[in-house]
Design a protein around this motif. Structure first.
Motif, short mmCIF file in Angstrom:
data_model
loop_
_atom_site.label_atom_id
_atom_site.label_comp_id
_atom_site.label_asym_id
_atom_site.label_seq_id
_atom_site.Cartn_x
_atom_site.Cartn_y
_atom_site.Cartn_z
N GLN A 35 0.83 -1.20 0.00
CA GLN A 35 0.00 0.00 0.00
C GLN A 35 0.87 1.25 0.00
O GLN A 35 1.88 1.31 0.71
N PRO A 36 0.49 2.26 -0.78
CA PRO A 36 1.32 3.46 -0.92
C PRO A 36 1.26 4.36 0.31
O PRO A 36 0.24 4.46 0.98
N VAL A 37 2.39 5.02 0.57
CA VAL A 37 2.48 6.06 1.60
C VAL A 37 2.91 7.33 0.89
O VAL A 37 3.93 7.34 0.18
N ALA A 46 6.99 5.90 0.17
CA ALA A 46 7.23 4.59 0.79
C ALA A 46 6.06 3.68 0.44
O ALA A 46 5.03 4.11 -0.09
N PHE A 47 6.24 2.39 0.74
CA PHE A 47 5.16 1.42 0.66
C PHE A 47 5.07 0.67 1.97
O PHE A 47 6.10 0.26 2.51
N ASP A 224 2.46 14.22 8.43
CA ASP A 224 3.60 14.19 7.51
C ASP A 224 3.43 13.16 6.40
O ASP A 224 4.01 13.31 5.32
N ARG A 225 2.69 12.09 6.67
CA ARG A 225 2.51 11.01 5.71
C ARG A 225 1.03 10.65 5.68
O ARG A 225 0.31 10.84 6.64
N PHE A 226 0.62 10.04 4.53
CA PHE A 226 -0.79 9.77 4.33
C PHE A 226 -0.96 8.40 3.67
O PHE A 226 -0.30 8.10 2.67
N GLN A 227 -1.84 7.59 4.24
CA GLN A 227 -2.17 6.29 3.67
C GLN A 227 -3.65 6.22 3.38
O GLN A 227 -4.48 6.59 4.21
#
Length: 461
Positions: A35-37, A46-47, A224-227
């Motif tokens: 799954q993508p980050v 990232a994944f 900062d990051r999104f899933q």
């Protein structure tokens, strides 16, 4: 990459070709979803690799391992390595998994057992973030292990944090990132919670970001990051609309009519940017022409209409910004799904070779609403696809419709749904489709290394 059962990436236990029969690892299968980050700029950074561990050993053997571990713990001995932890770490270290990451780091879901396993040393600390389950505990033994691994430059994220408790307080100094499902915390509490975590210097990851409103809310709170798959959804109209996109559609219509080289040449000359990409495609190493292509007509002949069509289809999803193909989350998702479907359809019991192109098209154009806005049906009407392609995308009918459902289930690591769909798509099983997905992800991420990927460069507005 071959996908015959004997050629699959090694995902069972820790066996390799050098082991004798008595050394072969137990029957434990491990396979991964991905799954993508995304970062704050909306780029792929990232994944998360979500493992599924299937232990096919006899129950007596499993119970014996658990009892032996309990006796060791009672005697104050170091934890005995478990077979499942060994299988997880060995499988994650397999070349096929690394190749599927498109050069990005992995966020790997860990178990406590795997965290203590010596096989963790096979995993490069520079390319992985180890995700700890929120219920992993915070005892002295665990803290000591985190400190020891931190000295080896391993980094940790605490997964699915939903409340501030004693365990979180104890673990907070040793983790770099906190993952929060924004659907699991009351909206009124989320701002304060994120503020405290940010003040502690942690990377904040918003999970469950499925709409543009979810993303905007989390972005405003400083995540900062999104899933989540918000980036693959319509965003209030046509997405990243640009003049070259209409040129791409015109080219697709022409390609569907089996044009002559002269017709293709005339259409391409209307857009110099497309000519530039075609020349790059024709002169890529995998074309094996043996000489440099210098004219547009030579490029068309060298590349062929099938490669030009595929390249054009994927370019519809290219981000208008000047970013690398491997950092474009939508393009990577589209290319991976299309390639997955193209490979998977050939594995069906009643597969037909002519279905490969149709499967690729279903994968590519299952996202058209994200690019053009409006309904999927209206956009497909404009593109005038054959009925099996339309019904697969809109109604999920037929084998192609089932494969599209399967691709989506795997993207979300919905293993129950994957198993159910594989039951309808003989002889596919979860291990096979996970392996196909890794190959598809590698294909999508190897920009510049094969002919079709040369076409995944950005089109400028």
């Amino acid at each position: 990459m071959s996908l015959n059962a004997a050629d699959r990436p090694q995902t069972s236990g820790v066996a390799d070709d050098t082991q004798s029969p008595e050394q072969v690892s137990p029957p434990i299968d491990v396979y991964f979803a991905r799954q993508p980050v995304l970062d704050r700029e909306g780029l792929l950074c990232a994944f998360e690799t979500l493992p599924r561990v299937v232990d096919r050993r006899e129950s007596a053997e499993i119970e014996g391992e658990v009892e032996a571990a309990a006796k060791d713990k009672a005697a104050g001995l170091a934890p005995r390595p478990s077979a499942t932890a060994a299988a997880l770490l060995a499988s994650f270290a397999a070349p096929a998994v690394r190749a599927s990451l498109a050069g990005h780091p992995a966020w790997l879901d860990m178990t406590r057992d795997a965290l203590f396993h010596d096989g963790l040393q096979r995993v490069s600390s520079e390319r992985v973030m180890l995700e700890l389950p929120v219920n992993i505990g915070a005892d002295a033994e665990l803290i000591a292990r985190l400190v020891a691994l931190h000295r080896r430059r391993y980094r940790f994220a605490l997964d699915h944090v939903s409340k501030a408790d004693e365990s979180l307080a104890k673990l907070l100094p040793y983790v770099d990132a906190i993952k929060i499902d924004i659907r699991e915390i009351a909206p009124a509490l989320l701002p304060k919670f994120t503020s405290v975590m940010k003040a502690a210097g942690k990377i904040l990851v918003a999970m469950g970001v499925e709409t543009q409103a979810d993303y905007q809310r989390a972005h405003d709170l400083g995540f900062d990051r999104f899933q989540g798959y918000f980036f693959a959804k319509p965003q209030g109209g046509a997405r990243r609309s640009s003049a070259p996109r209409q040129a791409l559609l015109n080219l697709l219509h022409l390609l569907a009519a089996e044009p002559t080289v002269a017709q293709l040449e005339a259409e391409l000359k209307l857009n110099p940017v497309l000519v530039m990409h075609l020349m790059r495609l024709a002169n890529s190493g995998s074309m094996n022409i043996g000489r440099k292509v210098t004219t547009l007509r030579e490029a068309i002949n060298a590349t062929g209409t099938n490669a030009i069509a595929r390249w054009t289809q994927l370019l519809l999803y290219a981000d208008g910004r000047r970013i690398a193909a491997e950092d474009d989350p939508l393009l990577q998702l589209v290319a991976t799904r299309a390639r997955f479907m193209e490979i998977a359809v050939t594995r069906l019991a009643k597969a037909h070779l002519e279905e490969e192109d149709a499967a690729f098209l279903v994968g590519v154009f299952s996202f058209v609403d994200a690019v053009f806005g409006g309904s999927v049906e209206s956009t497909l009407d404009v593109l005038t696809f054959a009925k099996p392609i339309r019904t697969a995308i809109v109604k999920r009918e037929g084998a192609l419709g089932r494969l599209l459902d399967l691709s989506e289930a795997l993207e979300r690591a919905d293993w129950t749904r994957v198993d159910a769909l594989c039951g309808e798509l003989a002889p596919l099983d979860a291990a096979t489709v996970a392996s196909i997905a890794l190959c598809a992800a590698e294909w999508a991420g190897t920009s510049g290394r094969n002919a079709e990927d040369e076409g995944l460069e950005r089109i400028e507005d």
